[in-house]
Scaffold this active site. Structure first.
Site, PDB file in Angstrom:
ATOM      1  NE  ARG A  49      -3.025   0.253   3.238  1.00 56.71           N
ATOM      2  CZ  ARG A  49      -2.448   0.578   4.408  1.00 56.71           C
ATOM      3  NH1 ARG A  49      -1.913   1.773   4.561  1.00 56.71           N
ATOM      4  NH2 ARG A  49      -2.403  -0.277   5.402  1.00 56.71           N
ATOM      5  CE1 TYR A 101     -17.167   9.531 -16.724  1.00 58.02           C
ATOM      6  CE2 TYR A 101     -16.487   9.818 -14.457  1.00 58.02           C
ATOM      7  CZ  TYR A 101     -16.965   9.015 -15.466  1.00 58.02           C
ATOM      8  OH  TYR A 101     -17.255   7.707 -15.207  1.00 58.02           O
ATOM      9  CG  ASP A 173      -9.893  14.673 -16.049  1.00 58.65           C
ATOM     10  OD1 ASP A 173      -9.171  14.043 -16.843  1.00 58.65           O
ATOM     11  OD2 ASP A 173     -10.913  14.187 -15.525  1.00 58.65           O
ATOM     12  CE  LYS A 198     -12.757   6.346 -18.789  1.00 59.11           C
ATOM     13  NZ  LYS A 198     -13.135   7.641 -18.272  1.00 59.11           N
TER      14      LYS A 198
HETATM   15  C1  LIG Z   1     -13.646   8.139 -17.038  1.00 59.26           C
HETATM   16  C2  LIG Z   1     -13.254   9.471 -16.597  1.00 59.26           C
HETATM   17  C3  LIG Z   1     -13.011   9.733 -15.247  1.00 59.26           C
HETATM   18  C4  LIG Z   1     -13.191   8.675 -14.182  1.00 59.26           C
HETATM   19  O1  LIG Z   1     -12.245   7.657 -14.293  1.00 59.26           O
HETATM   20  P1  LIG Z   1     -12.506   6.116 -13.859  1.00 59.26           P
HETATM   21  O2  LIG Z   1     -11.234   5.459 -14.247  1.00 59.26           O
HETATM   22  O3  LIG Z   1     -13.702   5.641 -14.627  1.00 59.26           O
HETATM   23  O4  LIG Z   1     -12.752   6.119 -12.397  1.00 59.26           O
HETATM   24  C5  LIG Z   1     -12.595  11.008 -14.902  1.00 59.26           C
HETATM   25  N1  LIG Z   1     -12.439  11.984 -15.835  1.00 59.26           N
HETATM   26  C6  LIG Z   1     -12.665  11.762 -17.135  1.00 59.26           C
HETATM   27  C7  LIG Z   1     -12.477  12.866 -18.120  1.00 59.26           C
HETATM   28  C8  LIG Z   1     -13.090  10.516 -17.565  1.00 59.26           C
HETATM   29  O5  LIG Z   1     -13.327  10.290 -18.860  1.00 59.26           O
END
Ligand SMILES: *Cc1c(COP(=O)(O)O)cnc(C)c1O
Length: 380
Positions: A49, A101, A173, A198
């Site tokens: 961890r 998101y 992000d 992604k």
């Molecule tokens: C999918 C997504 C998230 C969340 O991520 P997870 O891996 O699904 O928890 C946050 N920001 C954006 C822009 C996303 O496309």
């Protein structure tokens, strides 16, 4: 690795190979705990961890390719964002891109509001709106650029200067463009986050979240939250993301090339009324995007004539999969109003343009002609 270009850096990671064995594929250290050589002695690893060699290789790799100093890997993008929110205290105000998101909106409104954090949602593409939103207790900006799903672009340099003047943090992000196309830390952002699920993973097979920062003090705080809350990425999933990153450049180049062809084709279709793709020269953010990113990515959203066409398209697509998520090698189509953005109140959705005729396309690496043919038969 600093001297290399991004296309090289993604292939070789942070160390190129395992220093102990020479393994070119970094080993998966599937161990929860590590033997101490003696009292008050450590190999640098005590308990997974806190630190694990495979996760650490991923953390160093993402830091390296984002041109940052410190990386952190989490079990999902949401776990990464949650970790960032733990940096703040009750009474703090955070200014957020209104087109974002849906899961992030839900985390802010349904979980963190309870703990006394305050959020304002504005068009962070407009400096005037930013100036109007700032209050005495404003501590940070949280932006998505390009935004999800309307593909609006915010000026990272301008917001970063604005934030620095007021002692605020800029959190970006960077999921949609990835460091291959855009590196916000180079323009003054303080924190970059990713849903590694992604493009970084790229194969629709692993959940992951990542954070990168430059500041030592910020890194120390994040390390404390990461090891205390424990939403860390497993060694195997760390390895999958490391493997995904190796082909990030190739995938994104192909995805972007496909996206450009598909966006242009969609513009000519009689049942399509509007196409949002930053790479189209008439997109309102085309120039600002060119000034801070080396590519436009492969996310497209578009409106069709009416809601009956939406239903038909989602029923008839065959190659393009009707599924949530984005960034993988397979092309996916989503219906934001009922899927990714269902947590966002209708009034806010309407304001930003997420209505019932909007579809979002994550373009994969298939042959563009096949994707277009599939969309064509579905849109007829
Ligand atoms: C999918 C997504 C998230 C969340 O991520 P997870 O891996 O699904 O928890 C946050 N920001 C954006 C822009 C996303 O496309």
């Amino acid at each position: 690795m600093l001297k290399y270009k991004i296309g090289t850096k993604v292939v070789h990671g942070s160390r190129c190979y395992d220093p102990h064995t020479g393994a070119v594929s970094f080993p998966i250290y599937q161990s929860a705990t590590f033997r101490h050589p003696g009292l008050n002695q450590t190999t640098g690893y005590d308990y997974s961890r806190l630190q694990n060699p495979t996760r650490e290789e991923l953390e160093n790799t993402i830091a390296n390719i984002e041109n940052g100093k410190f990386g952190f890997a989490f079990s999902s993008g949401m776990a990464a964002i949650s970790t960032i929110l733990s940096l703040f205290s009750p009474g703090d105000h955070i200014i957020v891109s209104d087109d974002l998101y849906g899961g992030t909106y839900r985390l802010f409104e349904e979980i963190y509001k309870k703990y006394g954090l305050e959020f304002s949602y504005i068009d962070t593409g407009k400096i005037q709106e930013i100036e109007n939103a700032v209050k005495d207790n404003s501590k940070a900006f949280f932006i998505e650029t390009p935004s999800n799903p309307m593909m609006k672009v915010s000026d990272i340099r301008a917001i970063s200067e604005f934030a620095k003047d007021r002692g605020m943090l800029l959190i970006v992000d960077n999921t949609f463009l990835t460091p291959y196309f855009q590196r916000p830390l180079e323009f003054g952002a303080d924190i970059v986050i990713h849903s590694g699920t992604k493009y970084l993973g790229g194969h629709n097979d692993t959940l992951a979240g990542l954070i990168v920062v430059n500041d030592d003090e910020l890194a120390e705080k994040l390390k404390l939250i990461q090891k205390s809350e424990g939403a860390v990425l497993s060694p195997f999933d760390s390895w999958l993301i490391l493997r995904g990153i190796k082909t990030l450049g190739l995938r994104l180049e192909k995805q972007q090339e496909n996206a450009m062809k598909i966006a242009k084709w969609l513009c000519t279709h009689k049942n399509v009324t509007k196409v949002n793709y930053v790479g189209l020269p008439d997109h309102e953010s085309y120039n600002i995007s060119k000034s801070q990113a080396s590519g436009f990515g492969a996310m497209i959203s578009f409106n069709v004539k009416d809601v009956q066409i939406v239903e038909k398209v989602l029923e008839k697509v065959q190659l393009v999969l009707f599924a949530e998520s984005l960034g993988g090698v397979e092309s996916l189509i989503t219906y934001p109003v009922v899927q990714t953005h269902s947590a966002i109140p209708e009034e806010m959705r309407e304001r930003i343009g997420v209505n019932d005729t909007l579809l979002r396309l994550s373009v994969g690496i298939e042959d563009a002609e096949d994707i277009i043919a599939d969309l064509e038969q579905a849109l007829e």
